[in-house]
Design an enzyme around this catalytic site. Structure first.
Site, PDB file in Angstrom:
ATOM      1  N   LYS A 118       0.820  -1.219   0.000  1.00  0.00           N
ATOM      2  CA  LYS A 118       0.000   0.000   0.000  1.00  0.00           C
ATOM      3  C   LYS A 118       0.848   1.261   0.000  1.00  0.00           C
ATOM      4  CE  LYS A 118      -4.471  -1.431   1.702  1.00  0.00           C
ATOM      5  NZ  LYS A 118      -5.496  -1.251   2.728  1.00  0.00           N
ATOM      6  N   LYS A 201      -5.579 -10.553  -6.809  1.00  0.00           N
ATOM      7  CA  LYS A 201      -6.692 -10.668  -5.866  1.00  0.00           C
ATOM      8  C   LYS A 201      -7.857  -9.774  -6.302  1.00  0.00           C
ATOM      9  CE  LYS A 201      -6.311  -8.624  -1.962  1.00  0.00           C
ATOM     10  NZ  LYS A 201      -5.915  -8.044  -0.694  1.00  0.00           N
ATOM     11  N   LYS A 204     -11.136  -3.943  -4.058  1.00  0.00           N
ATOM     12  CA  LYS A 204     -11.995  -2.767  -4.229  1.00  0.00           C
ATOM     13  C   LYS A 204     -11.263  -1.660  -4.975  1.00  0.00           C
ATOM     14  CE  LYS A 204     -12.226  -2.633   0.353  1.00  0.00           C
ATOM     15  NZ  LYS A 204     -12.844  -2.348   1.639  1.00  0.00           N
TER      16      LYS A 204
HETATM   17  P1  TYM Z   1     -10.694  -5.513   4.266  1.00  0.00           P
HETATM   18  O1  TYM Z   1     -11.688  -4.452   4.585  1.00  0.00           O
HETATM   19  O2  TYM Z   1      -9.666  -5.238   3.243  1.00  0.00           O
HETATM   20  O3  TYM Z   1     -11.427  -6.843   3.859  1.00  0.00           O
HETATM   21  C1  TYM Z   1     -12.473  -7.372   4.658  1.00  0.00           C
HETATM   22  C2  TYM Z   1     -12.412  -8.875   4.664  1.00  0.00           C
HETATM   23  O4  TYM Z   1     -12.530  -9.377   3.331  1.00  0.00           O
HETATM   24  C3  TYM Z   1     -11.464 -10.273   3.057  1.00  0.00           C
HETATM   25  N1  TYM Z   1     -11.107 -10.169   1.630  1.00  0.00           N
HETATM   26  C4  TYM Z   1     -11.064 -11.205   0.799  1.00  0.00           C
HETATM   27  N2  TYM Z   1     -11.301 -12.513   0.989  1.00  0.00           N
HETATM   28  C5  TYM Z   1     -11.185 -13.336  -0.078  1.00  0.00           C
HETATM   29  N3  TYM Z   1     -10.825 -12.889  -1.316  1.00  0.00           N
HETATM   30  C6  TYM Z   1     -10.569 -11.580  -1.553  1.00  0.00           C
HETATM   31  N4  TYM Z   1     -10.250 -11.155  -2.774  1.00  0.00           N
HETATM   32  C7  TYM Z   1     -10.683 -10.680  -0.469  1.00  0.00           C
HETATM   33  N5  TYM Z   1     -10.510  -9.329  -0.334  1.00  0.00           N
HETATM   34  C8  TYM Z   1     -10.773  -9.043   0.949  1.00  0.00           C
HETATM   35  C9  TYM Z   1     -10.333  -9.818   3.962  1.00  0.00           C
HETATM   36  O5  TYM Z   1      -9.402 -10.851   4.182  1.00  0.00           O
HETATM   37  C10 TYM Z   1     -11.080  -9.435   5.206  1.00  0.00           C
HETATM   38  O6  TYM Z   1     -11.333 -10.565   6.018  1.00  0.00           O
HETATM   39  N6  TYM Z   1      -7.513  -5.242   8.092  1.00  0.00           N
HETATM   40  C11 TYM Z   1      -8.816  -5.720   7.701  1.00  0.00           C
HETATM   41  C12 TYM Z   1      -9.958  -5.172   8.528  1.00  0.00           C
HETATM   42  C13 TYM Z   1      -9.791  -5.330  10.004  1.00  0.00           C
HETATM   43  C14 TYM Z   1      -9.934  -6.527  10.734  1.00  0.00           C
HETATM   44  C15 TYM Z   1      -9.728  -6.161  12.092  1.00  0.00           C
HETATM   45  C16 TYM Z   1     -10.210  -7.836  10.378  1.00  0.00           C
HETATM   46  C17 TYM Z   1      -9.501  -4.325  10.883  1.00  0.00           C
HETATM   47  N7  TYM Z   1      -9.478  -4.832  12.136  1.00  0.00           N
HETATM   48  C18 TYM Z   1      -9.776  -7.107  13.107  1.00  0.00           C
HETATM   49  C19 TYM Z   1     -10.252  -8.776  11.420  1.00  0.00           C
HETATM   50  C20 TYM Z   1     -10.051  -8.411  12.757  1.00  0.00           C
HETATM   51  C21 TYM Z   1      -9.047  -5.317   6.246  1.00  0.00           C
HETATM   52  O7  TYM Z   1      -8.490  -4.376   5.759  1.00  0.00           O
HETATM   53  O8  TYM Z   1     -10.002  -6.014   5.620  1.00  0.00           O
END
Ligand code: TYM
Length: 342
Positions: A118, A201, A204
């Site tokens: 990032k 992957k 968004k």
């Molecule tokens: P974020 O917002 O990027 O994504 C949310 C969740 O979606 C999953 N994900 C995917 N799974 C499968 N294939 C994909 N292409 C894909 N893209 C996204 C992510 O693995 C995630 O589970 N850091 C985290 C948010 C967060 C969090 C937490 C998660 C903040 N605090 C505490 C768990 C516990 C994030 O940016 O997810």
């Protein structure tokens, strides 16, 4: 330290930064719903503090937070069974994150692949928040003493760091206070790939909207994106080995398996030998059947903003009732003098 001394509790979060997509749904949200069981406390958060580690337009952030809440509910999360709230409303997350900033080491953060991806080549210009991001994530989880965290594959390294922070805190202060959290990375779709490029992957931030299925897409758009998804010219194999070196085929089969709650083996046993010309319409039909009701329910809920805000407010209250005593105990362990009266 045994992990069993902590009551099982699930925590996870999603960033309200727009374009909630099929990867988020299959890798996370659908599994949040599956974990919503009577004997399990489930806490799910819209992590708005994480979202602002990169620039967010304030109006869009507010819109995306409510839209994500609508997505949670439309996908099957029930505010009476799970705690649903946005992160900024429970200040204990940010407060515990500060303590963890003083536990985590610079080297740990520098190793995070998401930070490297990032921040890119211009690390000097990235926000300090982006660098400290995983420490806030550890605080999200540990301020509830959560034991299980369902996430997609891309969050694995952050969860390992959460464990490292818990271990170092417990060690430094000579306590058994924070649980060593289990990542729950399961199912056929822990890494959903772009529909245009099976080596990337689904994300968004991909400039091509055709690369992903958004949870707000209508039935026609979902079907069109699947019809146009990149594939190869061969028929589908009957066994999983036959998907090796065929990332696009593998991705579509994984998506089919996850949407239909089957294993990849079960899907291949049924569709092996079929050409994509036959398989894609099957996948499109399944995707529309499962996703279109979610997108229309999201749209309906977005017309009830006051109700969404009420749900978020109640969720924050319930979350705080768990988080505040854990933060208080953390402060005591660390040696912060409490000057509150009574
Ligand atoms: P974020 O917002 O990027 O994504 C949310 C969740 O979606 C999953 N994900 C995917 N799974 C499968 N294939 C994909 N292409 C894909 N893209 C996204 C992510 O693995 C995630 O589970 N850091 C985290 C948010 C967060 C969090 C937490 C998660 C903040 N605090 C505490 C768990 C516990 C994030 O940016 O997810």
């Amino acid at each position: 330290m045994t992990e069993t001394q902590f009551t099982p509790r699930v925590f996870s979060g999603i960033q309200p930064s727009g374009n909630l997509h099929l990867g988020n749904y299959l890798g996370a949200l659908k599994r949040f719903v599956d974990m919503q069981q009577p004997d399990m406390e489930t806490i799910y958060c819209m992590v708005d503090l994480h979202a602002i580690t990169v620039w967010q337009d304030p109006k869009e952030l507010a819109h995306s937070t409510r839209e994500l809440c609508a997505g949670f509910i439309a996908a099957g999360l029930d505010p009476d069974k799970s705690i649903l709230f946005n992160q900024s409303q429970v200040p204990e997350h940010a407060q515990l994150a500060w303590i963890f900033n003083c536990v985590a080491r610079m080297g740990w953060m520098q190793r995070m692949t998401q930070w490297k991806d990032k921040a890119g080549k211009n690390q000097q210009n990235a926000s300090l928040g982006l660098f400290a991001y995983p420490s806030l994530m550890a605080a999200d989880i540990l301020t509830y003493h959560a034991t299980h965290v369902p996430v997609g594959d891309d969050q694995k390294q952050h969860l390992e760091l959460t464990r490292d922070i818990a271990i170092k805190f417990n060690h430094d202060y000579g306590v058994d206070f924070f649980p060593i959290t289990e990542p729950v990375i399961e199912g056929a779709a822990t890494r959903v790939m772009s529909l245009r490029d099976g080596s990337k992957k689904m994300s968004k931030s991909d400039p091509s909207d055709m690369s992903r299925i958004n949870m707000t897409d209508d039935a026609d758009t979902i079907a069109k994106k699947i019809r146009k998804a990149k594939t190869d010219p061969d028929a589908l194999p009957s066994e999983i080995d036959g998907l090796e070196d065929r990332p696009e085929a593998r991705n579509l089969v994984n998506i089919y398996a996850a949407l239909s709650d089957q294993t990849v083996d079960q899907v291949l046993a049924a569709v092996g030998g079929k050409q994509f010309g036959e398989f894609k319409p099957m996948l499109a039909e399944l995707a529309v059947e499962k996703l279109a009701p979610i997108s229309s329910e999201m749209a309906r809920l977005m017309g009830e903003e006051a109700e969404i805000d009420r749900i978020l407010g109640k969720g924050a209250e319930k979350a705080r009732a768990i988080a505040a005593p854990i933060l208080q105990q953390t402060y005591e362990i660390v040696g912060m003098v409490s000057s509150k009266q009574g």
